[in-house]
Design an enzyme around this catalytic site. Structure first.
Site, PDB file in Angstrom:
ATOM      1  N   ASP A  90       0.856  -1.179   0.000  1.00 28.74           N
ATOM      2  CA  ASP A  90       0.000   0.000   0.000  1.00 28.74           C
ATOM      3  C   ASP A  90       0.901   1.241   0.000  1.00 28.74           C
ATOM      4  OD1 ASP A  90      -2.311   1.632   0.416  1.00 28.74           O
ATOM      5  OD2 ASP A  90      -1.760   1.720   2.540  1.00 28.74           O
ATOM      6  N   ASP A 105      -0.203   5.035   0.582  1.00 32.66           N
ATOM      7  CA  ASP A 105      -0.478   6.097   1.555  1.00 32.66           C
ATOM      8  C   ASP A 105      -0.636   5.519   2.960  1.00 32.66           C
ATOM      9  OD1 ASP A 105      -0.506   8.007  -0.551  1.00 32.66           O
ATOM     10  OD2 ASP A 105      -2.539   7.371  -1.052  1.00 32.66           O
TER      11      ASP A 105
HETATM   12 MG   LIG Z   1      -3.114   3.252   2.984  1.00 31.85          MG
END
Ligand SMILES: [Mg+2]
Ligand SMILES: [Zn+2]
Length: 207
Positions: free
Chosen positions: A30, A32
């Site tokens: 992932d 962010d």
């Molecule tokens: Mg995230």
């Protein structure tokens, strides 16, 4: 679903697709709140800040044989909050920051849709993993998704991968929700941040 590659790799895109060879373990990362600090609808490259220790962790995982593949929900595009040009600028900055520390992602796949679009690639839907399967030979049983939200955890568990939740970004509040829900035996690694998650994964992989 969409693929982002650094500008210097775009010309060779076709040559790399569906690379044959033995299946490798992969870390699906992932962006962010996991690779970089969480910023609401990040659109300014100046706001890109790596999680401390992240590049070194990526190097260790790469050296251990893992593919490093970014997977990100970018609903800011579908909601009209950011555009593809801004996403590109942010990704170029991220790529440059990683390269300055001898780290890189093999690819970055993102969902540009809003939740109400009902697409097949917004995590936890498996579309981004399927897109990665079209370009890379990766092994489900040794691969992980690492992220700061339950949508990352569920992407992993629904597809038969291992899951790691990091406590950066939204991770601390998501950990509370994770602990409250009926886990039905699902084992989820919870770690303070990306470097800690990678350390635990590599320790497990070497056992
Ligand atoms: Mg995230
Ligand atoms: Zn999508």
């Amino acid at each position: 679903m969409s693929l982002w590659l650094p500008p210097d790799r775009r010309v060779t895109t076709d040559d790399e697709s569906a690379a044959p060879g033995p299946a490798r373990p992969a870390l699906f990362l992932d962006r962010d709140g996991c690779l970089i600090e969480e910023r609401h609808y990040l659109s300014d490259p100046e706001q890109v800040a790596l999680i401390p220790g992240g590049p070194a962790a990526l190097r260790r995982a790469r050296d251990a044989g893992f593919l490093l593949i970014g997977v990100s929900n970018q609903s800011g595009i579908g909601r009209g909050k950011i555009d593809e040009r801004q996403l590109d600028a942010v990704m170029c900055q991220l790529s440059d920051l990683l390269a300055a520390e001898d780290a890189a992602l093999d690819a970055f796949f993102y969902c540009p849709h809003a939740p109400e679009d009902g697409c097949s690639c917004r995590k936890p839907a498996p579309g981004l993993l399927e897109e990665a399967s079209a370009r890379f030979s990766w092994e489900r049983t040794t691969s992980w998704v690492i992220g700061d939200k339950l949508s990352d955890v569920d992407l992993a568990l629904d597809a038969g991968l291992a899951a790691a939740l990091v406590r950066t970004g939204y991770g601390r509040e998501q950990e509370t929700v994770l602990r409250q829900r009926d886990a039905t035996g699902d084992r989820v690694l919870v770690a303070d941040d990306l470097p800690a998650a990678v350390s635990a994964i590599l320790a497990e992989a070497c056992r």
